[in-house]
Design a protein around this motif. Sequence first.
Motif, short mmCIF file in Angstrom:
data_model
loop_
_atom_site.label_atom_id
_atom_site.label_comp_id
_atom_site.label_asym_id
_atom_site.label_seq_id
_atom_site.Cartn_x
_atom_site.Cartn_y
_atom_site.Cartn_z
N SER A 95 0.84 -1.20 0.00
CA SER A 95 0.00 0.00 0.00
C SER A 95 0.87 1.25 0.00
CB SER A 95 -0.91 0.02 1.23
OG SER A 95 -1.57 1.26 1.32
N PRO A 96 0.59 2.21 -0.88
CA PRO A 96 1.39 3.45 -0.92
C PRO A 96 1.16 4.35 0.29
CG PRO A 96 -0.47 3.64 -2.41
CD PRO A 96 -0.48 2.22 -1.89
N PHE A 97 0.18 3.99 1.15
CA PHE A 97 -0.13 4.83 2.31
C PHE A 97 0.32 4.20 3.62
CE2 PHE A 97 -3.31 5.71 -1.00
CZ PHE A 97 -3.02 7.05 -1.23
N ASP A 98 1.00 3.05 3.53
CA ASP A 98 1.54 2.40 4.72
C ASP A 98 3.05 2.59 4.77
OD1 ASP A 98 -0.99 1.51 5.32
OD2 ASP A 98 -0.70 -0.49 4.44
N LEU A 99 3.59 2.54 5.99
CA LEU A 99 5.04 2.64 6.13
C LEU A 99 5.69 1.33 5.70
CD1 LEU A 99 5.25 4.43 9.60
CD2 LEU A 99 5.69 5.43 7.36
N PRO A 103 5.67 4.48 -3.05
CA PRO A 103 4.65 4.09 -4.03
C PRO A 103 5.24 3.23 -5.16
CG PRO A 103 5.38 6.34 -4.44
CD PRO A 103 6.07 5.89 -3.18
N GLY A 104 4.48 2.24 -5.59
CA GLY A 104 4.86 1.45 -6.76
C GLY A 104 4.16 2.01 -7.98
N LEU A 105 4.79 2.98 -8.63
CA LEU A 105 4.13 3.74 -9.68
C LEU A 105 4.20 3.09 -11.05
CD1 LEU A 105 5.34 7.33 -8.69
CD2 LEU A 105 3.20 6.19 -8.07
N TYR A 106 4.97 2.02 -11.18
CA TYR A 106 5.19 1.44 -12.49
C TYR A 106 4.49 0.09 -12.62
CZ TYR A 106 8.69 5.11 -12.43
OH TYR A 106 9.32 6.31 -12.33
N GLY A 107 4.60 -0.49 -13.81
CA GLY A 107 3.87 -1.70 -14.12
C GLY A 107 4.44 -2.94 -13.46
N PRO A 108 3.65 -4.00 -13.37
CA PRO A 108 4.09 -5.22 -12.68
C PRO A 108 5.24 -5.94 -13.37
CG PRO A 108 1.97 -5.56 -13.78
CD PRO A 108 2.26 -4.10 -13.85
N VAL A 109 5.35 -5.80 -14.69
CA VAL A 109 6.45 -6.46 -15.40
C VAL A 109 7.79 -5.91 -14.92
CG1 VAL A 109 7.53 -6.86 -17.66
CG2 VAL A 109 5.04 -7.00 -17.41
N PHE A 110 7.86 -4.60 -14.74
CA PHE A 110 9.10 -3.99 -14.26
C PHE A 110 9.46 -4.50 -12.87
CE2 PHE A 110 10.88 -0.30 -11.80
CZ PHE A 110 12.17 -0.41 -12.29
N TYR A 111 8.50 -4.53 -11.97
CA TYR A 111 8.79 -4.98 -10.61
C TYR A 111 9.09 -6.49 -10.57
CZ TYR A 111 7.24 -0.38 -9.11
OH TYR A 111 7.13 0.97 -8.93
N ASN A 273 -1.76 1.69 -6.02
CA ASN A 273 -0.53 2.35 -6.44
C ASN A 273 -0.71 3.05 -7.78
OD1 ASN A 273 2.02 1.50 -4.63
ND2 ASN A 273 0.55 -0.18 -4.65
N TYR A 274 -1.39 2.37 -8.70
CA TYR A 274 -1.55 2.93 -10.04
C TYR A 274 -2.37 4.21 -10.01
CZ TYR A 274 -2.57 3.08 -15.04
OH TYR A 274 -2.67 3.47 -16.35
N THR A 275 -3.45 4.20 -9.24
CA THR A 275 -4.30 5.39 -9.19
C THR A 275 -3.70 6.50 -8.33
OG1 THR A 275 -5.55 4.39 -7.36
CG2 THR A 275 -6.42 4.09 -9.60
#
Length: 546
Positions: A95-99, A103-111, A273-275
Amino acid sequence: MIWTMTETAIPQPSSSPGSLLPSTKTQEQGHAKVGKISSSSWLVLLIFLPFLIEAAVYLKVLLQCIVTRNDTTYPEGANVYVFLTALHTGHLYSSPFDLPLNPGLYGPVFYFIGTICAMVAHGDPLLTTRLTRVLSLLSFFGSIGLIGYLTWRLEKVRRWTAVTVVLGLACTWARPFASSARPDAMSIFLMIAALTVYVVAEGRSRLIFWAGVLGALSFLTKQTTAPMLLALVIDSLMARRFRNTAALVAGTVSTSVIILSALWLRHEPFLANYTAEAHAVVKWSSALITVINYMRTNQMAIIPICIALVGAGLRWKQEKYRVILLAAGFGCLLNLAALANTGGAENYLILPWLMVGLLVPAGLVRIEEWARRSVLIPIGVTLVGVFLLVHQKNLLDIKAPADLDASSVANMTMLTDLSYLEMRSREPQFMDPAFYHQMSLRKAWSGSYILQRIDSGAYDLIILKGADGPADATFSVLGYREISNWGDDMLGAMRTHYRAVCEVPRYMALVPRDRPDALRAEGIGQIFQQPCVASNRVPQLEAGAH
């Protein structure tokens, strides 16, 4: 008589400019260009000598960036931290709002690719970073190679293919993004591979299906390449090859469904993350201004862009160039439009630059014709390029980021916009302060937790990036396109509860005011591997920043 009638009945090849069938004379000239290069052709090649110099310098810097012990781009370390987190938790996204706030701003293939690198590196942050940088650089080289191959298929002239390769390596905007733990180069490679497969397929639906697969993998690596896939769909519709359209859509949709379904079944917070990126500050009026500013700092780029426009004017009626022009148009316009996002940087110009390279050989046809009439034309263009290179010698005055020694931060809690250090600290919490500050400006996130920790002096060390302020007693923290990495509320809390210890060029270190045993200048100098000069300046927003 029979011979005369037969001779008369044979249609003569047209030599008109719009004809797709070249005359015998034109064919002979084409073969002559491959076998022997005329003096006028050498003069045309001389135009690209400044770009060859750029390419050599940039190649050296990109290779140096692979082993750099520092962020090569902002915030590279945040991406690596996602890889390491995924390795330990088994989830690509958190979650981008948890410590920790990352944020995971990119696509799943990259990660997914990054997580594999982390697995190969056995969770070592530095080796994970270097492996991902190597993949990025290989992807960049692969993109240039595919562009060269496409120009060879289109024009069949080897020297122009070499020119395309040189221009690709001379992409000012690719440094250091092409050698960074980022998705840009990988996504571009996959999309250019999709374009190449589509061109090579020549209407064969089975191959075009795989073009759709590669296109889907591309925009699931980074979203900004999706418009180019739309260009392939439009080309197949314009050609009335509806089975090809269906194959392209099938490859794209099936790949996307498989990957996104896997994320859904694993309960990955992908959409959260995407939104989250939708909360970034967008200024449409700034996109054009940003492009103009990038062109002003790289005026040499005007030369190949103008040649490419000549090529587009010559070839726009030819069917083989239709998909190239569509892909170049979509790739350029929509990537440039993406600069409306105030976090958008010159990495959005890498794909447009490579697509421009596809059209340069077509323009060189006319340049060589002009050169045969007057050698002053290529000589004049060359002199302009040399002048611009000398005038903007900063294009060659570039270095890889200086190495950092992060060994001492493992026992510290810290706050910094150097994600390379933050991820190696005792308790990483705030990996991308610039993005979260943008979210706070849009009222989509509150920094109250970070503010409370600053107020309580919980951070052993704060390192801020910036430059000299308007007054001798001020230090302007880093901002980009009028958006600061830090909000004024956080900087106010830092000024109240922290004091400056020392500075190195472009960085200021602060420690809690109420700690007599706080880190001293010598320890901070060890991190930066250079003397840290004592300072009593205060950090503030740069003029006009938010």
